[in-house]
Design a protein around this motif. Structure first.
Motif, PDB file in Angstrom:
ATOM      1  N   ARG A  38       6.890  -4.924  -2.544  1.00 29.27           N
ATOM      2  CA  ARG A  38       7.293  -5.246  -1.175  1.00 29.27           C
ATOM      3  C   ARG A  38       7.975  -4.005  -0.616  1.00 29.27           C
ATOM      4  O   ARG A  38       8.928  -3.492  -1.209  1.00 29.27           O
ATOM      5  CB  ARG A  38       8.264  -6.425  -1.138  1.00 29.27           C
ATOM      6  N   LEU A  39       7.499  -3.516   0.514  1.00 24.47           N
ATOM      7  CA  LEU A  39       8.030  -2.289   1.081  1.00 24.47           C
ATOM      8  C   LEU A  39       8.275  -2.457   2.574  1.00 24.47           C
ATOM      9  O   LEU A  39       7.487  -3.117   3.262  1.00 24.47           O
ATOM     10  CB  LEU A  39       7.060  -1.130   0.849  1.00 24.47           C
ATOM     11  N   PRO A  40       9.346  -1.882   3.086  1.00 26.39           N
ATOM     12  CA  PRO A  40       9.637  -2.024   4.519  1.00 26.39           C
ATOM     13  C   PRO A  40       8.571  -1.362   5.383  1.00 26.39           C
ATOM     14  O   PRO A  40       8.151  -0.234   5.124  1.00 26.39           O
ATOM     15  CB  PRO A  40      10.995  -1.315   4.667  1.00 26.39           C
ATOM     16  N   GLY A  41       8.118  -2.110   6.370  1.00 23.24           N
ATOM     17  CA  GLY A  41       7.173  -1.561   7.343  1.00 23.24           C
ATOM     18  C   GLY A  41       5.733  -1.558   6.902  1.00 23.24           C
ATOM     19  O   GLY A  41       4.864  -1.121   7.664  1.00 23.24           O
ATOM     20  N   LEU A  42       5.453  -2.032   5.677  1.00 27.44           N
ATOM     21  CA  LEU A  42       4.071  -2.065   5.198  1.00 27.44           C
ATOM     22  C   LEU A  42       3.633  -3.513   5.012  1.00 27.44           C
ATOM     23  O   LEU A  42       4.341  -4.321   4.390  1.00 27.44           O
ATOM     24  CB  LEU A  42       3.932  -1.312   3.878  1.00 27.44           C
ATOM     25  N   ASP A  43       2.459  -3.821   5.548  1.00 30.96           N
ATOM     26  CA  ASP A  43       1.887  -5.151   5.385  1.00 30.96           C
ATOM     27  C   ASP A  43       1.490  -5.360   3.932  1.00 30.96           C
ATOM     28  O   ASP A  43       0.980  -4.438   3.289  1.00 30.96           O
ATOM     29  CB  ASP A  43       0.658  -5.275   6.291  1.00 30.96           C
ATOM     30  N   PRO A  44       1.724  -6.559   3.376  1.00 29.88           N
ATOM     31  CA  PRO A  44       1.353  -6.819   1.978  1.00 29.88           C
ATOM     32  C   PRO A  44      -0.103  -6.498   1.659  1.00 29.88           C
ATOM     33  O   PRO A  44      -0.409  -6.034   0.552  1.00 29.88           O
ATOM     34  CB  PRO A  44       1.637  -8.307   1.809  1.00 29.88           C
ATOM     35  N   GLU A  45      -0.995  -6.718   2.607  1.00 31.67           N
ATOM     36  CA  GLU A  45      -2.401  -6.405   2.360  1.00 31.67           C
ATOM     37  C   GLU A  45      -2.623  -4.900   2.249  1.00 31.67           C
ATOM     38  O   GLU A  45      -3.458  -4.442   1.469  1.00 31.67           O
ATOM     39  CB  GLU A  45      -3.266  -6.998   3.481  1.00 31.67           C
ATOM     40  N   GLN A  46      -1.860  -4.123   3.025  1.00 27.48           N
ATOM     41  CA  GLN A  46      -1.952  -2.671   2.924  1.00 27.48           C
ATOM     42  C   GLN A  46      -1.489  -2.194   1.549  1.00 27.48           C
ATOM     43  O   GLN A  46      -2.110  -1.324   0.927  1.00 27.48           O
ATOM     44  CB  GLN A  46      -1.097  -2.007   4.000  1.00 27.48           C
ATOM     45  N   VAL A  47      -0.384  -2.761   1.090  1.00 29.91           N
ATOM     46  CA  VAL A  47       0.162  -2.386  -0.221  1.00 29.91           C
ATOM     47  C   VAL A  47      -0.823  -2.760  -1.319  1.00 29.91           C
ATOM     48  O   VAL A  47      -1.108  -1.953  -2.215  1.00 29.91           O
ATOM     49  CB  VAL A  47       1.531  -3.058  -0.451  1.00 29.91           C
ATOM     50  N   ALA A  48      -1.364  -3.969  -1.251  1.00 26.88           N
ATOM     51  CA  ALA A  48      -2.305  -4.426  -2.272  1.00 26.88           C
ATOM     52  C   ALA A  48      -3.542  -3.542  -2.316  1.00 26.88           C
ATOM     53  O   ALA A  48      -4.082  -3.258  -3.390  1.00 26.88           O
ATOM     54  CB  ALA A  48      -2.693  -5.880  -2.011  1.00 26.88           C
ATOM     55  N   ALA A  49      -3.995  -3.080  -1.159  1.00 26.60           N
ATOM     56  CA  ALA A  49      -5.185  -2.228  -1.111  1.00 26.60           C
ATOM     57  C   ALA A  49      -4.982  -0.930  -1.877  1.00 26.60           C
ATOM     58  O   ALA A  49      -5.933  -0.357  -2.414  1.00 26.60           O
ATOM     59  CB  ALA A  49      -5.547  -1.924   0.339  1.00 26.60           C
ATOM     60  N   VAL A  50      -3.737  -0.466  -1.939  1.00 30.81           N
ATOM     61  CA  VAL A  50      -3.415   0.762  -2.675  1.00 30.81           C
ATOM     62  C   VAL A  50      -3.186   0.464  -4.144  1.00 30.81           C
ATOM     63  O   VAL A  50      -3.714   1.150  -5.034  1.00 30.81           O
ATOM     64  CB  VAL A  50      -2.175   1.438  -2.061  1.00 30.81           C
ATOM     65  N   GLU A  51      -2.380  -0.550  -4.429  1.00 35.84           N
ATOM     66  CA  GLU A  51      -1.930  -0.778  -5.806  1.00 35.84           C
ATOM     67  C   GLU A  51      -2.960  -1.501  -6.672  1.00 35.84           C
ATOM     68  O   GLU A  51      -2.919  -1.388  -7.901  1.00 35.84           O
ATOM     69  CB  GLU A  51      -0.610  -1.543  -5.803  1.00 35.84           C
ATOM     70  N   LEU A  52      -3.858  -2.232  -6.051  1.00 36.10           N
ATOM     71  CA  LEU A  52      -4.887  -2.927  -6.827  1.00 36.10           C
ATOM     72  C   LEU A  52      -6.111  -2.026  -7.005  1.00 36.10           C
ATOM     73  O   LEU A  52      -7.242  -2.380  -6.683  1.00 36.10           O
ATOM     74  CB  LEU A  52      -5.258  -4.244  -6.155  1.00 36.10           C
TER      75      LEU A  52
END
Length: 303
Positions: free
Chosen positions: A89-103
């Motif tokens: 969970r990161l400030p200013g980043l949508d969860p889907e954006q984060v998942a697209a990077v980390e997955l």
């Protein structure tokens, strides 16, 4: 020093080395600032931050990260860990954006928000301690558990993993890239993390502090702070093992979930076996040239 770094240092004064970041969902997140180097300088406060995974952060924790001015987050977890535990969970980043990077299996990043997220997975199926543990724990076979973890087995598993951090060229490149990101004057504050903030994060911190000129004893002291910060979590894990009777002897897991000096010993020994000095390891093993190391020290050290 940039204006933002100056403001950050003024508003977040050091409370001594290993200062907690105060994240309730990442109790092992802390500042590497405040450590002294051999030439009398000090690691800048609020610039290089280490931690455990950020998937449990609360809304208040996100506000804390925002107040810290985090510019980059480096996630060293493998794809399997992200799938099992969740994306950051990161400030200013949508969860889907984060998942697209980390997955993902490979190195990737996103610059779509106020925080740049960089995924540098330090992972290989041949060195996935946790897969082996899940398999042996799922069958609840006491003999198999003892065969894997008993008679020093847990310590051997961990020491072999730390040696792999040093001997595998691809994995070395992931640690090296984290250091390069910290050398960018516009890239800090930067927080790097794995799952527990213990092993991959611990070796990254050891490499970084050594490159900055911090003595070996202090490097070990920082590494072992994890046992203090993670003690409540370890206690809960051990209680769950006992309560659920997952392990006949829950103490077999302690070498896997604690930081031990011998693990860091194994990594430093692998460096000594492969290179004539740690400086040679930085240059030839990690590919960090003199300009990068000079920039790193300029960015992270104060007189």
């Amino acid at each position: 020093m940039s204006e933002s770094q100056t403001m950050h240092d003024q508003t977040h004064q050091p409370e001594g080395p290993a200062r907690s970041l105060g994240l309730h969902g990442a109790a092992n997140a802390r500042d590497l600032g405040g450590y002294r180097t051999a030439d009398g300088r000090t690691v800048r406060t609020g610039a290089a931050l280490r931690g455990d995974a950020l998937h449990r952060l609360s809304d208040a924790d996100l506000e804390t990260l925002t107040a810290l001015g985090i510019r980059q987050v480096v996630d060293l977890r493998g794809l399997n860990e992200v799938r099992e535990n969740g994306s950051d969970r990161l400030p200013g980043l949508d969860p889907e954006q984060v998942a697209a990077v980390e997955l993902t299996d490979g190195a990737t990043s996103i610059d779509a928000g106020p925080v740049r997220l960089v995924h540098l997975p330090v992972y290989s199926p041949e060195h996935d301690v946790y897969v082996a543990l899940r398999e042996v724990l799922s069958v609840q076979d006491a003999a198999a558990q003892h065969a894997l973890l008993g008679d020093g087995g847990g310590e051997r598993l961990m020491s072999e993993m730390y040696r792999w951090f040093v001997t595998d060229p691809v994995i070395r490149s992931r640690f090296a890239q984290t250091v390069r990101l910290l050398a960018d004057p516009d890239g800090t504050p930067l927080l790097f993390h794995c799952t527990a903030g213990k092993d991959r994060t611990g070796w990254t911190a050891a490499v970084l502090l050594t490159a900055l000129g911090v003595d070996r004893d202090t490097v070990y002291q920082d590494y072992l702070v994890t046992n203090e910060r993670s003690a409540p979590t370890v206690a809960r894990i051990m209680a769950a093992f006992t309560r659920n009777k997952v392990l006949e002897d829950p103490s077999l897991m302690l070498p896997v979930i604690r930081a031990e000096e011998s693990y860091l010993d194994a990594a430093f020994a692998a460096v000594a076996e492969g290179w004539p000095s740690f400086d040679a390891f930085l240059a030839d093993g990690l590919g960090l040239d003199a300009g990068t190391l000079a920039a790193l020290r300029k960015n992270l050290l104060v007189d």
